[in-house]
Design a protein around this motif. Sequence first.
Motif, PDB file in Angstrom:
ATOM      1  N   ALA A 134      39.354  25.389-119.734  1.00 45.67           N
ATOM      2  CA  ALA A 134      40.278  26.339-120.201  1.00 45.67           C
ATOM      3  C   ALA A 134      41.572  26.344-119.789  1.00 45.67           C
ATOM      4  O   ALA A 134      42.419  26.200-120.643  1.00 45.67           O
ATOM      5  N   TRP A 135      41.787  26.188-118.563  1.00 50.40           N
ATOM      6  CA  TRP A 135      43.364  25.951-117.856  1.00 50.40           C
ATOM      7  C   TRP A 135      43.658  24.529-118.343  1.00 50.40           C
ATOM      8  O   TRP A 135      45.030  24.686-118.805  1.00 50.40           O
ATOM      9  N   ARG A 136      43.083  23.336-118.373  1.00 48.54           N
ATOM     10  CA  ARG A 136      43.552  22.317-119.113  1.00 48.54           C
ATOM     11  C   ARG A 136      44.237  22.345-120.595  1.00 48.54           C
ATOM     12  O   ARG A 136      45.108  21.973-120.865  1.00 48.54           O
ATOM     13  N   ILE A 137      42.940  22.745-121.384  1.00 52.56           N
ATOM     14  CA  ILE A 137      43.656  23.148-122.643  1.00 52.56           C
ATOM     15  C   ILE A 137      44.891  24.089-122.746  1.00 52.56           C
ATOM     16  O   ILE A 137      45.674  23.620-123.599  1.00 52.56           O
ATOM     17  N   SER A 138      44.589  25.164-121.922  1.00 55.83           N
ATOM     18  CA  SER A 138      45.935  26.126-122.132  1.00 55.83           C
ATOM     19  C   SER A 138      47.344  25.127-121.671  1.00 55.83           C
ATOM     20  O   SER A 138      48.465  25.404-122.247  1.00 55.83           O
ATOM     21  N   HIS A 139      47.024  24.324-120.895  1.00 50.95           N
ATOM     22  CA  HIS A 139      48.289  23.708-120.150  1.00 50.95           C
ATOM     23  C   HIS A 139      48.815  22.608-121.429  1.00 50.95           C
ATOM     24  O   HIS A 139      49.932  22.551-121.607  1.00 50.95           O
ATOM     25  N   LEU A 140      47.871  21.925-121.791  1.00 53.61           N
ATOM     26  CA  LEU A 140      48.164  20.978-122.957  1.00 53.61           C
ATOM     27  C   LEU A 140      48.843  21.798-124.041  1.00 53.61           C
ATOM     28  O   LEU A 140      49.947  21.393-124.796  1.00 53.61           O
ATOM     29  N   LEU A 141      48.162  22.867-124.650  1.00 54.86           N
ATOM     30  CA  LEU A 141      48.725  23.703-125.957  1.00 54.86           C
ATOM     31  C   LEU A 141      50.136  24.305-125.447  1.00 54.86           C
ATOM     32  O   LEU A 141      50.805  24.248-126.497  1.00 54.86           O
ATOM     33  N   HIS A 142      50.192  24.669-124.418  1.00 49.87           N
ATOM     34  CA  HIS A 142      51.545  25.306-124.113  1.00 49.87           C
ATOM     35  C   HIS A 142      52.520  24.336-123.635  1.00 49.87           C
ATOM     36  O   HIS A 142      53.736  24.620-124.256  1.00 49.87           O
ATOM     37  N   ARG A 143      52.420  23.580-123.410  1.00 50.35           N
ATOM     38  CA  ARG A 143      53.306  22.252-123.039  1.00 50.35           C
ATOM     39  C   ARG A 143      53.646  21.370-124.270  1.00 50.35           C
ATOM     40  O   ARG A 143      54.779  21.073-124.612  1.00 50.35           O
ATOM     41  N   TYR A 144      52.643  20.994-125.363  1.00 47.06           N
ATOM     42  CA  TYR A 144      52.669  20.149-126.282  1.00 47.06           C
ATOM     43  C   TYR A 144      52.734  20.873-127.724  1.00 47.06           C
ATOM     44  O   TYR A 144      52.876  20.334-128.818  1.00 47.06           O
ATOM     45  N   GLY A 145      52.048  22.107-127.858  1.00 48.99           N
ATOM     46  CA  GLY A 145      51.794  22.774-129.226  1.00 48.99           C
ATOM     47  C   GLY A 145      50.899  21.827-130.064  1.00 48.99           C
ATOM     48  O   GLY A 145      49.925  21.343-129.544  1.00 48.99           O
ATOM     49  N   ALA A 146      51.258  21.913-131.406  1.00 49.73           N
ATOM     50  CA  ALA A 146      50.511  21.180-132.179  1.00 49.73           C
ATOM     51  C   ALA A 146      50.761  19.474-131.802  1.00 49.73           C
ATOM     52  O   ALA A 146      49.674  18.665-132.369  1.00 49.73           O
ATOM     53  N   GLU A 147      51.425  19.208-130.969  1.00 52.57           N
ATOM     54  CA  GLU A 147      51.554  17.594-130.521  1.00 52.57           C
ATOM     55  C   GLU A 147      50.576  17.496-129.666  1.00 52.57           C
ATOM     56  O   GLU A 147      50.064  16.163-129.382  1.00 52.57           O
ATOM     57  N   ILE A 148      49.449  18.365-129.525  1.00 54.43           N
ATOM     58  CA  ILE A 148      48.283  18.235-128.704  1.00 54.43           C
ATOM     59  C   ILE A 148      47.375  17.269-129.613  1.00 54.43           C
ATOM     60  O   ILE A 148      46.919  16.330-128.973  1.00 54.43           O
ATOM     61  N   SER A 149      47.713  17.155-130.653  1.00 59.52           N
ATOM     62  CA  SER A 149      46.892  16.032-131.481  1.00 59.52           C
ATOM     63  C   SER A 149      47.381  14.733-131.191  1.00 59.52           C
ATOM     64  O   SER A 149      46.631  13.825-131.164  1.00 59.52           O
TER      65      SER A 149
END
Length: 166
Positions: A31-46
């Motif tokens: 969950a921490w990794r997902i949160s990090h990526l989502l907060h840093r990149y938003g929809a660019e996580i794709s």
Amino acid sequence: MTANVPLVGAVGYPGAREHTTALAARYGWDAWRISHLLHRYGAEISEITRLCTDDPSMAQPLTGATAYIRAEIAFAVGHEGALHLDDVLARRTRIVYEEPQQGLAALDEIADLVAPLLGWSEDQKAAEVRAYRERARAESEAIQQPDDHAAAEVRARVDDHVPMIS
């Protein structure tokens, strides 16, 4: 004028957030990794996950900076225009601020990831690593100075840029 212009990654953010459970399962992220990526990149996580799908090693944490995955480094070069190691570590990621010793433990791995993406020769890669180490050393020394003027003098002794590839 920019008040109504969404930040990169803002458009599609709610939808990206809806897919995080599936992403966590697919790539083995907590969950921490997902949160990090989502907060840093938003929809660019794709785009981050596309890099991981194309090369599964990109989903793995950096050995010397485990808060970051290898795809973040490739993304910095391929999507954010990073051209130098200091740009990757200080501006495209925040490794310089979030990791001990300004991310030096991850430097060689990051250089190995960046070099082929930017077409660096071994000499260019070595020059980038050397320049980053010099700047990190100068910054560490600057922090120890008694005032801003003395700190600026220490920082000024180090060249800011590595020449671009011709």
